[in-house]
Design a protein around this motif. Structure first.
Motif, PDB file in Angstrom:
ATOM      1  N   ASP A  72      17.917 -37.259  44.114  1.00 27.27           N
ATOM      2  CA  ASP A  72      17.080 -36.207  43.531  1.00 27.27           C
ATOM      3  C   ASP A  72      17.179 -36.177  42.010  1.00 27.27           C
ATOM      4  O   ASP A  72      16.172 -35.988  41.323  1.00 27.27           O
ATOM      5  CB  ASP A  72      17.460 -34.839  44.098  1.00 27.27           C
ATOM      6  CG  ASP A  72      16.875 -34.599  45.473  1.00 27.27           C
ATOM      7  OD1 ASP A  72      16.006 -35.392  45.887  1.00 27.27           O
ATOM      8  OD2 ASP A  72      17.291 -33.624  46.121  1.00 27.27           O
ATOM      9  N   TYR A  74      17.811 -38.676  40.006  1.00 25.88           N
ATOM     10  CA  TYR A  74      17.086 -39.834  39.463  1.00 25.88           C
ATOM     11  C   TYR A  74      15.576 -39.636  39.540  1.00 25.88           C
ATOM     12  O   TYR A  74      14.841 -40.017  38.625  1.00 25.88           O
ATOM     13  CB  TYR A  74      17.484 -41.121  40.208  1.00 25.88           C
ATOM     14  CG  TYR A  74      18.892 -41.551  39.925  1.00 25.88           C
ATOM     15  CD1 TYR A  74      19.273 -41.935  38.646  1.00 25.88           C
ATOM     16  CD2 TYR A  74      19.845 -41.560  40.928  1.00 25.88           C
ATOM     17  CE1 TYR A  74      20.572 -42.321  38.375  1.00 25.88           C
ATOM     18  CE2 TYR A  74      21.143 -41.945  40.668  1.00 25.88           C
ATOM     19  CZ  TYR A  74      21.505 -42.329  39.401  1.00 25.88           C
ATOM     20  OH  TYR A  74      22.783 -42.709  39.130  1.00 25.88           O
ATOM     21  N   VAL A  75      15.103 -39.036  40.612  1.00 29.22           N
ATOM     22  CA  VAL A  75      13.674 -38.761  40.746  1.00 29.22           C
ATOM     23  C   VAL A  75      13.229 -37.778  39.671  1.00 29.22           C
ATOM     24  O   VAL A  75      12.176 -37.951  39.047  1.00 29.22           O
ATOM     25  CB  VAL A  75      13.353 -38.230  42.160  1.00 29.22           C
ATOM     26  CG1 VAL A  75      11.941 -37.696  42.245  1.00 29.22           C
ATOM     27  CG2 VAL A  75      13.574 -39.305  43.202  1.00 29.22           C
ATOM     28  N   GLU A  76      14.038 -36.757  39.436  1.00 28.43           N
ATOM     29  CA  GLU A  76      13.711 -35.770  38.398  1.00 28.43           C
ATOM     30  C   GLU A  76      13.711 -36.422  37.015  1.00 28.43           C
ATOM     31  O   GLU A  76      12.822 -36.171  36.202  1.00 28.43           O
ATOM     32  CB  GLU A  76      14.728 -34.621  38.442  1.00 28.43           C
ATOM     33  CG  GLU A  76      14.404 -33.502  37.485  1.00 28.43           C
ATOM     34  CD  GLU A  76      15.397 -32.361  37.596  1.00 28.43           C
ATOM     35  OE1 GLU A  76      15.507 -31.606  36.616  1.00 28.43           O
ATOM     36  OE2 GLU A  76      16.059 -32.243  38.636  1.00 28.43           O
ATOM     37  N   TRP A  77      14.684 -37.295  36.736  1.00 32.58           N
ATOM     38  CA  TRP A  77      14.736 -37.997  35.455  1.00 32.58           C
ATOM     39  C   TRP A  77      13.496 -38.869  35.260  1.00 32.58           C
ATOM     40  O   TRP A  77      12.889 -38.855  34.195  1.00 32.58           O
ATOM     41  CB  TRP A  77      15.996 -38.859  35.398  1.00 32.58           C
ATOM     42  CG  TRP A  77      16.044 -39.747  34.197  1.00 32.58           C
ATOM     43  CD1 TRP A  77      16.397 -39.403  32.933  1.00 32.58           C
ATOM     44  CD2 TRP A  77      15.692 -41.135  34.157  1.00 32.58           C
ATOM     45  NE1 TRP A  77      16.306 -40.496  32.104  1.00 32.58           N
ATOM     46  CE2 TRP A  77      15.873 -41.570  32.826  1.00 32.58           C
ATOM     47  CE3 TRP A  77      15.254 -42.042  35.114  1.00 32.58           C
ATOM     48  CZ2 TRP A  77      15.621 -42.871  32.448  1.00 32.58           C
ATOM     49  CZ3 TRP A  77      15.006 -43.337  34.731  1.00 32.58           C
ATOM     50  CH2 TRP A  77      15.186 -43.741  33.404  1.00 32.58           C
ATOM     51  N   ALA A  78      13.112 -39.610  36.282  1.00 29.12           N
ATOM     52  CA  ALA A  78      11.929 -40.475  36.183  1.00 29.12           C
ATOM     53  C   ALA A  78      10.664 -39.653  35.967  1.00 29.12           C
ATOM     54  O   ALA A  78       9.794 -40.030  35.191  1.00 29.12           O
ATOM     55  CB  ALA A  78      11.800 -41.331  37.435  1.00 29.12           C
ATOM     56  N   SER A  79      10.582 -38.516  36.615  1.00 29.01           N
ATOM     57  CA  SER A  79       9.424 -37.639  36.441  1.00 29.01           C
ATOM     58  C   SER A  79       9.361 -37.101  35.018  1.00 29.01           C
ATOM     59  O   SER A  79       8.283 -37.036  34.407  1.00 29.01           O
ATOM     60  CB  SER A  79       9.495 -36.489  37.443  1.00 29.01           C
ATOM     61  OG  SER A  79       8.434 -35.593  37.250  1.00 29.01           O
ATOM     62  N   ASN A  80      10.517 -36.730  34.454  1.00 31.86           N
ATOM     63  CA  ASN A  80      10.558 -36.235  33.077  1.00 31.86           C
ATOM     64  C   ASN A  80      10.177 -37.322  32.077  1.00 31.86           C
ATOM     65  O   ASN A  80       9.464 -37.063  31.102  1.00 31.86           O
ATOM     66  CB  ASN A  80      11.941 -35.685  32.747  1.00 31.86           C
ATOM     67  CG  ASN A  80      12.246 -34.404  33.490  1.00 31.86           C
ATOM     68  OD1 ASN A  80      11.340 -33.725  33.964  1.00 31.86           O
ATOM     69  ND2 ASN A  80      13.518 -34.076  33.623  1.00 31.86           N
ATOM     70  N   ARG A  82       8.242 -39.907  32.644  1.00 32.75           N
ATOM     71  CA  ARG A  82       6.808 -40.138  32.795  1.00 32.75           C
ATOM     72  C   ARG A  82       6.015 -39.049  32.091  1.00 32.75           C
ATOM     73  O   ARG A  82       5.048 -39.328  31.363  1.00 32.75           O
ATOM     74  CB  ARG A  82       6.420 -40.179  34.273  1.00 32.75           C
ATOM     75  CG  ARG A  82       4.933 -40.475  34.483  1.00 32.75           C
ATOM     76  CD  ARG A  82       4.505 -40.276  35.916  1.00 32.75           C
ATOM     77  NE  ARG A  82       4.736 -38.938  36.423  1.00 32.75           N
ATOM     78  CZ  ARG A  82       3.912 -37.908  36.258  1.00 32.75           C
ATOM     79  NH1 ARG A  82       2.813 -38.046  35.568  1.00 32.75           N
ATOM     80  NH2 ARG A  82       4.205 -36.736  36.769  1.00 32.75           N
ATOM     81  N   SER A  83       6.395 -37.794  32.263  1.00 29.19           N
ATOM     82  CA  SER A  83       5.689 -36.686  31.610  1.00 29.19           C
ATOM     83  C   SER A  83       5.778 -36.798  30.099  1.00 29.19           C
ATOM     84  O   SER A  83       4.788 -36.589  29.387  1.00 29.19           O
ATOM     85  CB  SER A  83       6.269 -35.348  32.062  1.00 29.19           C
ATOM     86  OG  SER A  83       6.091 -35.172  33.431  1.00 29.19           O
ATOM     87  N   SER A  84       6.968 -37.115  29.591  1.00 30.95           N
ATOM     88  CA  SER A  84       7.156 -37.251  28.152  1.00 30.95           C
ATOM     89  C   SER A  84       6.304 -38.390  27.592  1.00 30.95           C
ATOM     90  O   SER A  84       5.651 -38.239  26.557  1.00 30.95           O
ATOM     91  CB  SER A  84       8.637 -37.508  27.854  1.00 30.95           C
ATOM     92  OG  SER A  84       8.825 -37.761  26.488  1.00 30.95           O
ATOM     93  N   GLN A  86       3.597 -39.626  28.904  1.00 33.46           N
ATOM     94  CA  GLN A  86       2.192 -39.245  29.026  1.00 33.46           C
ATOM     95  C   GLN A  86       1.791 -38.293  27.895  1.00 33.46           C
ATOM     96  O   GLN A  86       0.706 -38.424  27.323  1.00 33.46           O
ATOM     97  CB  GLN A  86       1.968 -38.580  30.384  1.00 33.46           C
ATOM     98  CG  GLN A  86       0.526 -38.339  30.736  1.00 33.46           C
ATOM     99  CD  GLN A  86       0.372 -37.782  32.147  1.00 33.46           C
ATOM    100  OE1 GLN A  86       1.341 -37.372  32.786  1.00 33.46           O
ATOM    101  NE2 GLN A  86      -0.847 -37.772  32.630  1.00 33.46           N
TER     102      GLN A  86
END
Length: 101
Positions: A72, A74-80, A82-84, A86
């Motif tokens: 979880d 790592y998934v949150e880090w990858a999402s952050n 990606r958002s940054s 973008q």
């Protein structure tokens, strides 16, 4: 996960061998032998399915307790990330002016 699958297969093999060892030796021409064998096969199938459900329950509990908490983050880090990224691209596109007067 692979160790769990191998363990499960080993347990199934032991169960099958134990079931075969418990079958009494009978005359091949005795009446109803096929019926008794079919009944034993149904019982073995039911026990096997019960073991499968139990193993699946243990695997699910292991995943929830040990694997999911680790993944979880790592998934949150990858999402952050990606958002940054973008947001940076969107800002760069908005600030880009090809022809200045």
């Amino acid at each position: 996960f692979m160790q769990l699958v191998l363990f499960y297969l080993f347990i199934c093999l032991l169960f099958m061998l134990r079931t075969l060892a418990q079958t009494p030796t009978e005359q091949p021409d005795s009446p109803g032998i096929l019926r008794r064998l079919a009944e034993r096969a149904r019982q073995a199938k039911a026990k096997f399915q019960g073991l499968g459900e139990t193993a699946l329950g243990f695997a699910g509990a292991y995943y929830e307790d040990h694997i999911q908490p680790v993944t979880d983050s790592y998934v949150e880090w990858a999402s952050n990330v990606r958002s940054s990224l973008q947001e940076r691209i969107q800002t760069a596109v908005e600030n880009y002016i090809p022809f200045r007067n």
